[in-house]
Write an enzyme that holds these catalytic residues in place. Structure first.
Site, PDB file in Angstrom:
ATOM      1  N   GLU A  68      72.207  93.594  56.566  1.00 38.97           N
ATOM      2  CA  GLU A  68      71.178  93.074  55.308  1.00 38.97           C
ATOM      3  C   GLU A  68      69.673  92.462  56.205  1.00 38.97           C
ATOM      4  O   GLU A  68      68.174  92.693  55.645  1.00 38.97           O
ATOM      5  CB  GLU A  68      71.359  91.866  54.533  1.00 38.97           C
ATOM      6  CG  GLU A  68      72.256  92.862  52.995  1.00 38.97           C
ATOM      7  CD  GLU A  68      73.708  92.675  53.439  1.00 38.97           C
ATOM      8  OE1 GLU A  68      73.798  92.539  54.555  1.00 38.97           O
ATOM      9  OE2 GLU A  68      74.455  93.052  52.441  1.00 38.97           O
ATOM     10  N   PHE A 130      83.074  85.362  42.665  1.00 42.79           N
ATOM     11  CA  PHE A 130      83.719  85.883  44.054  1.00 42.79           C
ATOM     12  C   PHE A 130      82.007  86.376  44.298  1.00 42.79           C
ATOM     13  O   PHE A 130      81.479  87.178  43.747  1.00 42.79           O
ATOM     14  CB  PHE A 130      84.690  87.248  43.669  1.00 42.79           C
ATOM     15  CG  PHE A 130      84.372  87.671  45.418  1.00 42.79           C
ATOM     16  CD1 PHE A 130      84.849  87.369  46.423  1.00 42.79           C
ATOM     17  CD2 PHE A 130      84.700  89.083  44.914  1.00 42.79           C
ATOM     18  CE1 PHE A 130      85.025  88.197  47.218  1.00 42.79           C
ATOM     19  CE2 PHE A 130      84.569  90.270  46.244  1.00 42.79           C
ATOM     20  CZ  PHE A 130      84.445  88.692  47.043  1.00 42.79           C
ATOM     21  N   GLN A 131      81.946  86.162  45.428  1.00 47.77           N
ATOM     22  CA  GLN A 131      80.180  86.281  45.744  1.00 47.77           C
ATOM     23  C   GLN A 131      78.995  85.557  44.863  1.00 47.77           C
ATOM     24  O   GLN A 131      78.238  86.618  44.584  1.00 47.77           O
ATOM     25  CB  GLN A 131      80.502  87.878  46.128  1.00 47.77           C
ATOM     26  CG  GLN A 131      81.025  88.379  47.066  1.00 47.77           C
ATOM     27  CD  GLN A 131      81.000  89.577  47.137  1.00 47.77           C
ATOM     28  OE1 GLN A 131      80.639  90.505  47.046  1.00 47.77           O
ATOM     29  NE2 GLN A 131      81.259  89.971  48.580  1.00 47.77           N
ATOM     30  N   LYS A 180      75.961  90.752  37.261  1.00 52.39           N
ATOM     31  CA  LYS A 180      76.137  92.526  36.895  1.00 52.39           C
ATOM     32  C   LYS A 180      75.737  93.226  35.869  1.00 52.39           C
ATOM     33  O   LYS A 180      75.774  94.219  35.353  1.00 52.39           O
ATOM     34  CB  LYS A 180      77.416  92.218  37.579  1.00 52.39           C
ATOM     35  CG  LYS A 180      78.147  93.602  37.720  1.00 52.39           C
ATOM     36  CD  LYS A 180      79.152  93.840  38.319  1.00 52.39           C
ATOM     37  CE  LYS A 180      79.935  94.564  38.898  1.00 52.39           C
ATOM     38  NZ  LYS A 180      80.984  95.121  39.609  1.00 52.39           N
ATOM     39  N   MET A 489      61.729  82.512  77.317  1.00 48.84           N
ATOM     40  CA  MET A 489      60.961  81.771  76.877  1.00 48.84           C
ATOM     41  C   MET A 489      61.498  80.681  76.738  1.00 48.84           C
ATOM     42  O   MET A 489      60.827  79.314  77.129  1.00 48.84           O
ATOM     43  CB  MET A 489      60.608  82.470  75.675  1.00 48.84           C
ATOM     44  CG  MET A 489      59.431  81.058  74.735  1.00 48.84           C
ATOM     45  SD  MET A 489      57.727  80.480  76.065  1.00 48.84           S
ATOM     46  CE  MET A 489      56.535  82.605  75.904  1.00 48.84           C
TER      47      MET A 489
HETATM   48  C1  TPP Z   1      66.700  82.946  65.709  1.00 42.83           C
HETATM   49  C2  TPP Z   1      66.474  82.591  66.659  1.00 42.83           C
HETATM   50  N1  TPP Z   1      67.064  81.863  67.058  1.00 42.83           N
HETATM   51  C3  TPP Z   1      66.408  80.898  68.208  1.00 42.83           C
HETATM   52  C4  TPP Z   1      64.982  80.743  68.408  1.00 42.83           C
HETATM   53  C5  TPP Z   1      64.566  80.060  69.801  1.00 42.83           C
HETATM   54  N2  TPP Z   1      64.029  81.218  70.726  1.00 42.83           N
HETATM   55  C6  TPP Z   1      62.382  81.081  71.226  1.00 42.83           C
HETATM   56  S1  TPP Z   1      62.115  82.103  72.766  1.00 42.83           S
HETATM   57  C7  TPP Z   1      63.819  82.315  72.923  1.00 42.83           C
HETATM   58  C8  TPP Z   1      64.357  83.544  73.870  1.00 42.83           C
HETATM   59  C9  TPP Z   1      63.853  84.544  73.940  1.00 42.83           C
HETATM   60  O1  TPP Z   1      65.181  85.878  74.430  1.00 42.83           O
HETATM   61  P1  TPP Z   1      64.626  87.107  74.831  1.00 42.83           P
HETATM   62  O2  TPP Z   1      64.366  87.753  72.851  1.00 42.83           O
HETATM   63  O3  TPP Z   1      65.491  87.915  75.752  1.00 42.83           O
HETATM   64  O4  TPP Z   1      62.725  87.483  75.185  1.00 42.83           O
HETATM   65  P2  TPP Z   1      62.095  86.843  76.002  1.00 42.83           P
HETATM   66  O5  TPP Z   1      61.779  85.549  75.864  1.00 42.83           O
HETATM   67  O6  TPP Z   1      62.674  86.483  77.290  1.00 42.83           O
HETATM   68  O7  TPP Z   1      61.250  87.891  76.586  1.00 42.83           O
HETATM   69  C10 TPP Z   1      64.606  81.673  72.006  1.00 42.83           C
HETATM   70  C11 TPP Z   1      66.252  81.049  71.848  1.00 42.83           C
HETATM   71  C12 TPP Z   1      64.340  81.988  68.112  1.00 42.83           C
HETATM   72  N3  TPP Z   1      63.107  81.955  67.769  1.00 42.83           N
HETATM   73  N4  TPP Z   1      64.762  82.408  66.617  1.00 42.83           N
END
Ligand code: TPP
Ligand code: MG
Length: 578
Positions: A68, A130-131, A180, A489
């Site tokens: 989803e 349920f659900q 439903k 990041m």
């Molecule tokens: C759902 C979610 N979980 C955690 C984060 C925190 N977060 C921001 S950037 C990042 C790293 C992302 O890694 P990647 O997808 O490899 O991208 P890169 O920064 O390496 O280009 C994280 C964990 C987020 N933004 N979204």
């Protein structure tokens, strides 16, 4: 807003009013057809089986995502590039809760969605059936409005209102929860073609007095700057913005979400502002004496420390949402209006452009002295040069989506968006996993465009199950994984602010992305040098087939320049090569 808006005096659609006795499920499909829905994204389950059965008999194109979350991010991508609302259908309980991230994402980035969720039958609501999940409670703070249908005769009105609310004023997600048993009820409802919502009256027309105040401020200004946000794109005001800027010769800064609302190759464009914006853009925001915000929400990633944000400026703010005005930044000239209408109104007044030659020259000089830069040594592909290559090969004309992280910032900095509605990213919520499925929705909306999904190696792994959808629909989406074997990041912040303690930010084990693509019947490549990347990109970005390219980028490259958390716009680090 009251759910019990009066309906008695609404105009009815006489062509369809004679539909005769109809059950709730068929009525649901007919109501969508009345709204000209061409495609919806969804996933079936028990509570929505009657709706899916009606869909089987009376089809509207339905895209069966693999999760989803994939469905709703695809709907967001569809909405962002088409300007039409994205429609989502999911079952009760886990189906609905899997949508929560996407709904929040759409709320933060003002994307019009109409989301339908199944619900347990009215007789058992509140019994932990349920659900069962309290979807109305869960989504109250993350929707522009939500409804639970309690009488099938209300369905046409509710659907019509939902599309109206989602797409007018400041766009956003609206949810309709359908128990439903509603699907099985028989009634003879009328389709309405009007809404009667006294509590919801978005104001489109700018106030003349405030517009005159802005004229007065413009005449006096020596250092004006425009901050153009996503509101420019939502209002389809890019043309008017360009005309206004050329007439007034005012430099422009874009927010992350506003990119493409003003051409990046225009001489008056200063770049993106904020945490990873250009030095020149942030200098302009810091030193300006007249800041004209058009459809941006002064997000903290843009303003930095508010104490140092535009300290000497008269602030004018044009926004369709009155709640945005003065929310974060004291505003002297509030203009609650549609951005396009406001720009037209200002341009209808006759006055001279501000005398800002010195200011423009100063900013121009800063642009030359402090351009974006990248490291030249070290192993792996330069992520910045890779983005320039992608721009060149796609002639700057692709629709580009991203996940969240370093790759997102490099895309924002280096792709160079010259046109509106080319750029799809998760700005407000910063949702990893958004980039790839949103590309699918964008490609469905614009089948003839090149759609490039720039994904982080980590973010891609959050929603890569949607490769099944690309394969099934033969969508020519170009998936480019910026692979630094890390939560890049997070790693960057740990390097800068946590003394290189890389706690849980490196991913030593990854799938073989080439084999993964192959397992879905999609071409896969792995490239480790700029030469290899250039060759593969040239071969694959211009044809009509999907592709996944695992690009091994420099693992330690940083996104610069940067404003550290808590710092002001004038305190950028990494402005010069290090
Ligand atoms: C759902 C979610 N979980 C955690 C984060 C925190 N977060 C921001 S950037 C990042 C790293 C992302 O890694 P990647 O997808 O490899 O991208 P890169 O920064 O390496 O280009 C994280 C964990 C987020 N933004 N979204
Ligand atoms: Mg990464």
């Amino acid at each position: 807003m009251s759910q019990n808006a009066k309906v008695k005096e609404l105009k009815v659609d006489t062509t369809a009013a004679s539909a005769g006795p109809i059950n709730g499920a068929d009525l649901f499909i007919e109501s969508l057809k009345k709204e000209n829905v061409e495609v919806m994204f969804g996933y079936p389950g028990g509570a929505v089986l009657p709706l899916y059965d009606a869909l089987y008999k009376n089809p509207i194109r339905h895209i069966l995502a693999r999760h989803e979350q994939g469905a709703i991010h695809a709907a967001e991508g569809y909405a962002r590039v088409s300007g039409k609302p994205g429609v989502v259908l999911a079952t009760s309980g886990p189906g609905a809760t899997n949508l929560v991230t996407g709904i929040t994402d759409a709320m933060m980035d003002s994307l019009p969605l109409v989301v339908f969720t199944g619900q347990v039958a009215t007789g058992v609501i509140g019994t932990d059936a349920f659900q069962e999940a309290d979807v109305i409670g869960i989504t109250m703070p993350i929707t522009k409005h939500n409804y639970q249908v309690r009488d099938m005769n209300d369905l046409p009105r509710i659907v019509h209102e939902a599309f109206h609310i989602a797409t007018t004023g400041r766009p956003g997600p609206v949810l309709i929860d359908i128990p439903k048993d509603i699907a099985g009820m028989i009634g003879e409802p009328e389709f309405v073609t009007e809404v009667d919502l006294p509590g919801y009256q978005p104001n489109f027309k700018p106030n003349s007095l405030q517009v005159k105040k802005l004229r007065g401020a413009l005449v006096q200004a020596k250092k004006p700057v425009i901050l153009a946000g996503a509101g420019v794109l939502h209002a389809k005001a890019s043309e008017e913005l360009l005309q206004f800027v050329e007439k007034m010769q005012i430099p422009v800064v874009n927010t992350l979400l506003g990119l493409g609302g003003f051409p990046a190759n225009h001489p008056l464009f200063l770049g993106m502002g904020g945490m990873h914006g250009t030095n020149t853009a942030n200098k302009a925001l810091y030193e300006t004496d007249l800041l004209i915000n058009i459809g941006a929400r002064f997000d903290d990633r843009l303003t930095g420390n508010l104490a140092h944000f535009a300290p000497s400026a008269t602030v004018a703010h044009i926004d369709i949402d009155p709640a945005e005005i003065g929310k974060n930044v004291e505003t002297h000239i509030p203009i609650v209006a549609d951005a396009r209408a406001a720009l037209k109104k200002i341009m209808s007044l006759d006055f001279e452009a501000p005398k800002a030659d010195e200011w423009r020259a100063k900013l121009q000089q800063d642009k030359v002295e402090n351009p974006l830069w990248n490291t030249e040594d070290g192993e792996g592909i330069s992520p910045q040069l890779l983005m320039k290559m992608i721009h060149e090969i796609t002639e700057g004309d692709a629709i580009v989506t991203t996940d969240v992280g370093q790759h997102q910032m490099w895309t924002a900095q280096y792709y160079g968006f010259n046109k509106p509605d080319q750029w799809v990213t998760s700005g407000g919520l910063g949702t990893m996993g958004f980039g790839f499925p949103s590309a699918i929705g964008a490609q469905i909306a614009k089948p003839d465009k090149t759609v490039v999904a720039i994904a982080g190696d980590a973010g891609f792994q959050m929603t890569l199950q949607e490769l099944g959808l690309v394969a099934e629909l033969k969508l020519p989406v170009k998936i480019i994984v910026y692979n630094n074997m890390a939560l890049g990041m997070v790693r960057q912040w740990q390097e800068t602010f946590y003394e290189e303690r890389y706690s849980q930010s490196l991913i030593p084990v990854q799938p073989d992305f080439v084999k993964l693509a192959d397992s879905y019947g999609i071409r896969g490549y792995k490239v480790s040098t700029e030469e290899e990347a250039a060759k593969v990109l040239r071969e694959t970005l211009t044809d009509n087939e999907p592709v996944l390219i695992d690009c091994r980028i420099k693992p330690k490259e940083m996104v610069y320049p940067m404003i550290a958390p808590g710092k002001g716009l004038h305190e950028m680090i990494g402005v010069k090569p290090q």
